[in-house]
Design a protein around this motif. Structure first.
Motif, PDB file in Angstrom:
ATOM      1  N   UNK A   1      -9.916  -9.390   9.233  1.00  0.00           N
ATOM      2  CA  UNK A   1     -10.242  -7.874   9.063  1.00  0.00           C
ATOM      3  C   UNK A   1     -11.247  -8.008   7.848  1.00  0.00           C
TER       4      UNK A   1
ATOM      5  N   UNK B   1      10.651  -4.209   3.782  1.00  0.00           N
ATOM      6  CA  UNK B   1      10.716  -5.085   4.125  1.00  0.00           C
ATOM      7  C   UNK B   1       9.713  -5.969   4.582  1.00  0.00           C
TER       8      UNK B   1
ATOM      9  N   UNK C   1       8.477  -7.797   6.407  1.00  0.00           N
ATOM     10  CA  UNK C   1       7.598  -7.774   7.887  1.00  0.00           C
ATOM     11  C   UNK C   1       6.276  -6.690   7.083  1.00  0.00           C
ATOM     12  N   UNK C   2       6.657  -5.468   6.934  1.00  0.00           N
ATOM     13  CA  UNK C   2       6.084  -4.746   5.973  1.00  0.00           C
ATOM     14  C   UNK C   2       4.688  -5.395   5.005  1.00  0.00           C
TER      15      UNK C   2
ATOM     16  N   UNK D   1       2.466  -7.414   7.286  1.00  0.00           N
ATOM     17  CA  UNK D   1       1.410  -6.723   8.224  1.00  0.00           C
ATOM     18  C   UNK D   1       0.137  -6.753   6.944  1.00  0.00           C
ATOM     19  N   UNK D   2       0.585  -5.882   6.380  1.00  0.00           N
ATOM     20  CA  UNK D   2      -0.016  -5.586   4.713  1.00  0.00           C
ATOM     21  C   UNK D   2      -1.060  -6.548   4.249  1.00  0.00           C
TER      22      UNK D   2
ATOM     23  N   UNK E   1      -3.736  -7.707   6.793  1.00  0.00           N
ATOM     24  CA  UNK E   1      -4.612  -6.940   6.690  1.00  0.00           C
ATOM     25  C   UNK E   1      -6.022  -7.321   5.685  1.00  0.00           C
TER      26      UNK E   1
ATOM     27  N   UNK F   1       9.927 -13.609   6.743  1.00  0.00           N
ATOM     28  CA  UNK F   1      10.769 -13.242   8.287  1.00  0.00           C
ATOM     29  C   UNK F   1      12.576 -14.655   8.029  1.00  0.00           C
ATOM     30  N   UNK F   2      12.839 -15.395   8.315  1.00  0.00           N
ATOM     31  CA  UNK F   2      13.613 -15.872   7.679  1.00  0.00           C
ATOM     32  C   UNK F   2      13.717 -18.207   7.629  1.00  0.00           C
TER      33      UNK F   2
ATOM     34  N   UNK G   1      17.537 -10.558   4.183  1.00  0.00           N
ATOM     35  CA  UNK G   1      17.511 -10.802   5.776  1.00  0.00           C
ATOM     36  C   UNK G   1      16.887 -11.706   5.724  1.00  0.00           C
TER      37      UNK G   1
ATOM     38  N   UNK H   1       1.087   0.212  -3.470  1.00  0.00           N
ATOM     39  CA  UNK H   1       1.017   1.637  -3.704  1.00  0.00           C
ATOM     40  C   UNK H   1       1.283   2.459  -1.900  1.00  0.00           C
ATOM     41  N   UNK H   2       1.005   1.417  -0.883  1.00  0.00           N
ATOM     42  CA  UNK H   2       1.571   1.539  -0.149  1.00  0.00           C
ATOM     43  C   UNK H   2       2.903   2.395   0.035  1.00  0.00           C
ATOM     44  N   UNK H   3       3.948   1.603  -0.646  1.00  0.00           N
ATOM     45  CA  UNK H   3       5.066   2.181  -0.642  1.00  0.00           C
ATOM     46  C   UNK H   3       5.460   2.557  -1.760  1.00  0.00           C
ATOM     47  N   UNK H   4       4.526   3.328  -2.277  1.00  0.00           N
ATOM     48  CA  UNK H   4       5.101   3.812  -3.828  1.00  0.00           C
ATOM     49  C   UNK H   4       5.739   4.599  -3.004  1.00  0.00           C
TER      50      UNK H   4
ATOM     51  N   UNK I   1      -3.138   2.757   6.883  1.00  0.00           N
ATOM     52  CA  UNK I   1      -2.749   4.257   7.643  1.00  0.00           C
ATOM     53  C   UNK I   1      -2.602   4.431   8.332  1.00  0.00           C
TER      54      UNK I   1
ATOM     55  N   UNK J   1       0.926   2.971   8.540  1.00  0.00           N
ATOM     56  CA  UNK J   1       1.645   3.139   7.807  1.00  0.00           C
ATOM     57  C   UNK J   1       1.277   4.430   7.370  1.00  0.00           C
TER      58      UNK J   1
END
Lengths: 425, 147
Positions: A39, A362, A364-365, A368-369, A372, A380-381, A394, A422-425, B5, B8
């Motif tokens: 990426x 979470x 998983x998020x 993913x971030x 990137x 996961x578990x 979880x 930052x993305x989830x701020x 973006x 999300x």
């Protein structure tokens, strides 16, 4: 000159060099896969507890085997068969020396660490565990050191006992000792936890169990690539590990067992290799270890694994353990300083696994971030659902380190986590 | 290169933090449980039917931002719809998030999930609630799994 170029004939010189300084850049050059963009960013591979990357010495050895030595083993009288057999058996000797087993016949090739545990459960276990008996494991086991025993217990009407862990993710030794009862037929524990990084006190565990004549199986899938392992010093009765987590190929693993135990065990699967004579009336089984190696084995896997173990010897397991410990300390300090991040698994004795959760995000998020940003971690578990339950999460995000990871990569991880926030701020 | 973006989007983040209809529907006549065994996401969808129409819908459970926002926005977009309309909407949604169609005209607010198609590993997150809805509509007893 790269580290691989010196392999395999000059290990002594290589080790002296490592002592004078662990050159991670030189080591990275041995792993072609690391040199790529993901990426648009430099790949940062921090999923080594899932599988490790392979040095060129391993892939070269496999290619060489197929281009030069390939034939079926242990049966042909022809030249290539003899050479293939030599190569395959050299893999066995390499594994024996690597974990310091007393006898090369105590090394059995299996498909994976998982198959090694299943083999013991289905042979030793079925022979010795009966109705009302108990099998003792710990609460931090990987599913592969839970389910084979569960299946055995279900079949036999036996009980699976689970020794608890504390809030740091350490085995509570007193509880473990209390659970070693008159009906306990075998105990099975991980050497290093894949989800928490905890290094278990295997020597002590074995002593406690042996004081009651209970044999111990150790799941070393996460330990063998990370710390020096000496099965005789540990005293355990069985030890399993995998090729692919140890910088070798997939599809091969090792089961170590004390010779007397292996010798008395019934075979696992039937077929070629594992017999000494067959008639329709009676089959006489081969001797240990071939008794447990039915069918044409993974010859190229044994060759690749040997190359991996030689590579590790060349770097020196003490050096690798020390280096990864430094990485872990560095990462733990940096990651735990980020607000809202909680580290899961804070044992005093820990190997290169960093599991964490970020408040309000979470895993998983997180995964993913970070992906990137070119950063590969596991979310996961981790095939350890009971561990997740114990810590009331979880899932977690898990960065796991390998011998080629650098401090710069940890810094990239830290920047990635900040980006998540930052993305989830 | 996919942009974070795209995945999300603000609307998705907002729904994941404050999911709508996040409740058990009292006296629900249909409910189903769905989970993703690989990641542990788990949701229960509750339906109150009025004949063939979805009179009320709610959900509960835990999961990532994508799965939670998807469940939240699903409940908003299917309330008042007939069974067939809801299933048709899922059909369009599924095609868009899996990249089989770029026709977002039928999706309304759900177009914010179009970016999921750039992240194949996350398609299951976006569709979990919808699969669960379908199971509820079909009256399935067993929990549905994405695997």
């Amino acid at each position: 000159m790269t580290a691989a170029a010196r392999l395999p004939h000059e290990p002594a010189r290589g080790i002296r060099e490592v002592e004078s300084g662990y050159d991670v850049e030189e080591i990275r050059a041995d792993f072609p896969i690391l040199n790529q963009q993901v990426h648009g960013h430099k790949l940062v591979y921090l999923d080594n507890a899932a599988t490790s990357q392979k040095p060129r010495a391993v892939t070269d050895a496999i290619v060489r085997y197929y281009e030069r030595d390939n034939a079926n083993v242990h049966r042909g009288v022809h030249y290539l068969s003899e050479r293939a057999t030599e190569e395959y058996e050299a893999g066995r000797t390499a594994a024996q020396k690597f974990i310091h087993a007393a006898d090369r016949h105590e090394i059995i090739f299996v498909r994976s660490a998982t198959e090694g545990i299943n083999l013991v459960a289905q042979t030793y276990g079925r022979k010795h565990v009966g109705a009302g008996d108990e099998v003792l494991i710990s609460a931090m086991e990987h599913h592969s050191n839970i389910v084979p025993w569960q299946m055995l217990c279900e079949e036999k009407g036996a009980k699976l006992q689970v020794a608890p862990i504390n809030d740091r993710g350490e085995l509570i030794l007193e509880k473990f000792e209390q659970l070693l009862g008159p009906r306990t037929k075998i105990a099975a524990v991980g050497h290093v936890s894949n989800a928490l990084g905890t290094i278990n006190p295997v020597e002590q565990i074995v002593k406690l169990a042996h004081a009651r004549n209970i044999p111990v199986l150790v799941d070393g899938a996460q330990a063998v690539p990370r710390i020096p392992v000496d099965v005789q010093a540990l005293g355990c009765d069985f030890y399993v590990f995998s090729g692919h987590k140890t910088y070798g190929p997939t599809g091969i693993g090792i089961l170590y067992g004390k010779f007397a135990l292996l010798d008395a065990m019934p075979p696992y699967q039937g077929g070629g290799e594992m017999i000494s004579s067959v008639s329709f009336e009676k089959t006489v089984y081969n001797k240990v270890p071939l008794k447990f190696e039915a069918g044409t084995p993974d010859m190229s896997g044994a060759v690749g694994m040997r190359a991996a173990l030689e590579y590790l010897n060349h770097l020196g397991m003490e050096n690798i353990a020390q280096y990864e410990h430094q990485l872990l300390e560095y990462a733990t300090g940096k990651v735990s300083a980020i607000p809202g991040v909680r580290i899961i698994g804070t044992a005093k004795e820990k190997a290169g696994v960093l599991s964490f959760v970020i408040e309000g995000v979470h895993p998983h998020d997180v995964g993913t971030i970070l992906d990137q940003e070119g950063i590969a971690i596991r979310t996961g578990h981790h095939c350890a659902q009971p561990v997740m339950e114990r810590f009331k999460v979880d899932a977690t995000a898990r960065a796991s380190f390998g011998l080629y990871n650098s401090k710069e990569e940890i810094d990239a991880l830290v920047r990635g986590i900040q980006k998540v926030r930052e993305v989830f701020a | 290169m996919a942009d974070l973006r795209d995945l999300y989007q603000e609307v998705i983040l907002e729904h994941s933090k404050a999911p709508r209809n996040y409740r058990e529907v009292k006296g629900a006549d249909k409910k189903a449980e769905g989970f993703n065994p690989l990641c542990g996401d788990r949701f229960t969808v509750y339906l109150q039917m009025n004949g063939d129409s979805i009179q009320d819908v709610g959900f509960q459970g835990s999961g990532c931002a994508i799965s939670k926002a998807s469940a939240s926005m699903m409940t908003q977009s299917i309330k008042g719809k007939t069974r067939a309309q809801a299933q048709e909407l899922f059909g369009h949604f599924h095609k868009v998030v899996t990249g089989q169609s770029e026709d977002e005209s039928q999706l309304g607010k759900l177009t914010v999930f179009a970016g999921v198609s750039e992240f194949p590993m996350r398609v299951k997150c976006a569709t979990l609630a919808w699969h669960t809805l379908q199971a509820a509509l079909e009256g399935k007893q067993e929990a549905v799994s994405t695997e």
